[in-house]
Design a protein around this motif. Structure first.
Motif, mmCIF file in Angstrom:
data_model
loop_
_atom_site.group_PDB
_atom_site.id
_atom_site.type_symbol
_atom_site.label_atom_id
_atom_site.label_comp_id
_atom_site.label_asym_id
_atom_site.label_seq_id
_atom_site.Cartn_x
_atom_site.Cartn_y
_atom_site.Cartn_z
ATOM 1 N N ILE A 48 0.844 -1.208 0.000
ATOM 2 C CA ILE A 48 0.000 0.000 0.000
ATOM 3 C C ILE A 48 0.879 1.258 0.000
ATOM 4 N N ALA A 49 2.110 1.130 -0.470
ATOM 5 C CA ALA A 49 3.061 2.243 -0.444
ATOM 6 C C ALA A 49 2.558 3.415 -1.281
ATOM 7 N N SER A 50 2.901 4.609 -0.833
ATOM 8 C CA SER A 50 2.579 5.848 -1.543
ATOM 9 C C SER A 50 3.712 6.825 -1.257
ATOM 10 N N PRO A 51 3.773 7.956 -1.985
ATOM 11 C CA PRO A 51 4.833 8.929 -1.708
ATOM 12 C C PRO A 51 4.865 9.386 -0.246
ATOM 13 N N GLN A 55 7.225 2.328 1.426
ATOM 14 C CA GLN A 55 7.428 0.972 1.946
ATOM 15 C C GLN A 55 6.325 0.524 2.897
ATOM 16 N N ALA A 56 5.150 1.110 2.788
ATOM 17 C CA ALA A 56 4.042 0.691 3.643
ATOM 18 C C ALA A 56 3.328 -0.510 3.030
ATOM 19 N N TYR A 57 2.828 -1.379 3.893
ATOM 20 C CA TYR A 57 2.038 -2.510 3.411
ATOM 21 C C TYR A 57 0.930 -2.828 4.403
ATOM 22 N N LEU A 58 0.015 -3.665 3.984
ATOM 23 C CA LEU A 58 -1.115 -4.083 4.805
ATOM 24 C C LEU A 58 -0.954 -5.558 5.116
ATOM 25 N N GLU A 59 -1.127 -5.891 6.378
ATOM 26 C CA GLU A 59 -1.018 -7.283 6.836
ATOM 27 C C GLU A 59 -2.369 -7.766 7.337
ATOM 28 N N ILE A 60 -2.832 -8.878 6.796
ATOM 29 C CA ILE A 60 -4.002 -9.571 7.328
ATOM 30 C C ILE A 60 -3.469 -10.740 8.136
ATOM 31 N N ILE A 61 -3.785 -10.774 9.428
ATOM 32 C CA ILE A 61 -3.169 -11.744 10.316
ATOM 33 C C ILE A 61 -4.231 -12.493 11.121
ATOM 34 N N ALA A 62 -3.945 -13.756 11.412
ATOM 35 C CA ALA A 62 -4.855 -14.584 12.203
ATOM 36 C C ALA A 62 -4.036 -15.630 12.949
ATOM 37 N N ILE A 63 -4.619 -16.180 13.982
ATOM 38 C CA ILE A 63 -3.992 -17.290 14.686
ATOM 39 C C ILE A 63 -3.946 -18.494 13.750
ATOM 40 N N GLU A 64 -2.791 -19.120 13.667
ATOM 41 C CA GLU A 64 -2.661 -20.310 12.827
ATOM 42 C C GLU A 64 -3.195 -21.523 13.590
ATOM 43 N N PRO A 65 -4.174 -22.234 13.022
ATOM 44 C CA PRO A 65 -4.794 -23.357 13.744
ATOM 45 C C PRO A 65 -3.759 -24.368 14.237
ATOM 46 N N GLY A 175 -2.571 -1.898 -6.559
ATOM 47 C CA GLY A 175 -3.690 -1.035 -6.881
ATOM 48 C C GLY A 175 -4.194 -0.253 -5.691
ATOM 49 N N LEU A 176 -3.559 -0.464 -4.529
ATOM 50 C CA LEU A 176 -3.902 0.256 -3.313
ATOM 51 C C LEU A 176 -2.785 1.222 -2.956
ATOM 52 N N SER A 177 -3.133 2.329 -2.330
ATOM 53 C CA SER A 177 -2.105 3.238 -1.820
ATOM 54 C C SER A 177 -2.618 3.908 -0.552
ATOM 55 N N MET A 178 -1.706 4.121 0.371
ATOM 56 C CA MET A 178 -2.035 4.703 1.663
ATOM 57 C C MET A 178 -2.182 6.211 1.542
ATOM 58 N N ARG A 179 -3.307 6.741 2.042
ATOM 59 C CA ARG A 179 -3.543 8.180 1.961
ATOM 60 C C ARG A 179 -3.309 8.880 3.297
ATOM 61 N N SER A 180 -3.848 8.324 4.406
ATOM 62 C CA SER A 180 -3.713 9.006 5.691
ATOM 63 C C SER A 180 -3.899 8.032 6.843
ATOM 64 N N LEU A 181 -3.378 8.427 8.002
ATOM 65 C CA LEU A 181 -3.509 7.648 9.233
ATOM 66 C C LEU A 181 -3.707 8.627 10.381
ATOM 67 N N GLN A 182 -4.739 8.417 11.178
ATOM 68 C CA GLN A 182 -4.982 9.281 12.325
ATOM 69 C C GLN A 182 -5.697 8.492 13.408
ATOM 70 N N ALA A 183 -5.808 9.105 14.590
ATOM 71 C CA ALA A 183 -6.429 8.415 15.715
ATOM 72 C C ALA A 183 -7.179 9.399 16.588
ATOM 73 N N THR A 184 -8.196 8.880 17.285
ATOM 74 C CA THR A 184 -8.819 9.594 18.385
ATOM 75 C C THR A 184 -8.679 8.732 19.628
ATOM 76 N N HIS A 185 -8.590 9.396 20.790
ATOM 77 C CA HIS A 185 -8.410 8.652 22.040
ATOM 78 C C HIS A 185 -8.788 9.560 23.201
ATOM 79 N N PRO A 186 -9.388 9.004 24.275
ATOM 80 C CA PRO A 186 -9.711 9.833 25.440
ATOM 81 C C PRO A 186 -8.482 10.472 26.081
ATOM 82 N N ARG A 187 -7.332 9.821 25.969
ATOM 83 C CA ARG A 187 -6.072 10.365 26.495
ATOM 84 C C ARG A 187 -5.209 10.827 25.320
#
Length: 230
Positions: A48-51, A55-65, A175-187
């Motif tokens: 999902i790399a973009s300017p 070097q960004a990517y997306l990981e789909i992860i699960a416990i291996e049975p 065909g995917l590219s990362m546009r933005s990343l943000q967060a909200t949090h009580p702290r």
């Protein structure tokens, strides 16, 4: 110290469910991944790399049975052993739960979090891991707490330092590219201080309910992924 987004973490109750989610939500099929004997998990990956996020990517992860972490007394990373997270994945399906930040010196970043007057955060042990791939051996150091906690509902990144090979070196365009990343949090102020301590200065943090939000450009247009407190 300068931290950058390395990869988004999409947790799934099973890897097959994660693949189906990716095809339905993002319009693409994830590429190959592998197993993590250290943690008893397996994954699939997408570039999902973009300017703005090289070097960004997306990981789909699960416990291996049938697999358990190889290190005695260690919970799986990213809260994958947490009963509430597991229940949420079963009820609501795969979801963005966390992200990993790439740093040039993981030991120094750990110390920065522990020593910062506002943060004082125990990000965990620095573990060495590796995986053989057709493109070469991947080697990395990664921070993992014994309890497996992500911290700040996943909005404080796990830290990673790669060896000479990075996963995206051999990943084709998706065909995917990362546009933005943000967060909200009580702290929000505490989270912002911790992010500042590791040099992750480009991530916006606002007060509000726990939520990690990533926007991706996809073949279907912009898609927003949210953790929504999961």
């Amino acid at each position: 110290m300068r931290a950058q987004l390395d990869h988004l973490v999409i947790a799934a109750a099973s890897l097959s469910e994660g693949v189906a989610w990716c095809e339905a939500t993002l319009g693409v099929t994830p590429g190959p991944g592998g197993s993590h004997p250290l943690m008893g998990t397996h994954n699939r990956l997408l570039n999902i790399a973009s300017p703005a996020f090289p070097q960004a990517y997306l990981e789909i992860i699960a416990i291996e049975p049938g697999k358990q972490p190889s290190r005695s007394g260690t919970h799986r990373w990213f809260d994958l052993d947490d009963a509430m997270l597991q229940m949420g994945l079963l009820r609501r399906g795969p979801r963005l739960v966390h992200f990993v930040a790439r740093v040039p010196d993981a030991h120094a970043a750990l110390q920065a979090l522990a020593r910062d007057e506002h943060a004082h955060i125990d990000r965990g042990h620095l573990l060495e891991a590796s995986r053989d791939t057709p493109a070469g051996r991947l080697e990395w150091q990664i921070t993992v707490r014994d309890d497996g906690q992500r911290l700040f509902y996943g909005a404080l990144p796990t830290l990673i330092q790669w060896g000479p090979v990075h996963p995206t070196d051999a990943m084709p365009a998706s065909g995917l590219s990362m546009r933005s990343l943000q967060a909200t949090h009580p702290r929000a102020a505490d989270l912002a201080a911790a992010l500042s301590a590791i040099g992750m200065v480009d991530m916006a943090v606002q007060p509000g309910p726990p939520n990690l939000m990533a926007v991706l450009d996809t073949p279907r247009g912009p898609v927003t992924l949210q953790s929504e407190g999961l």
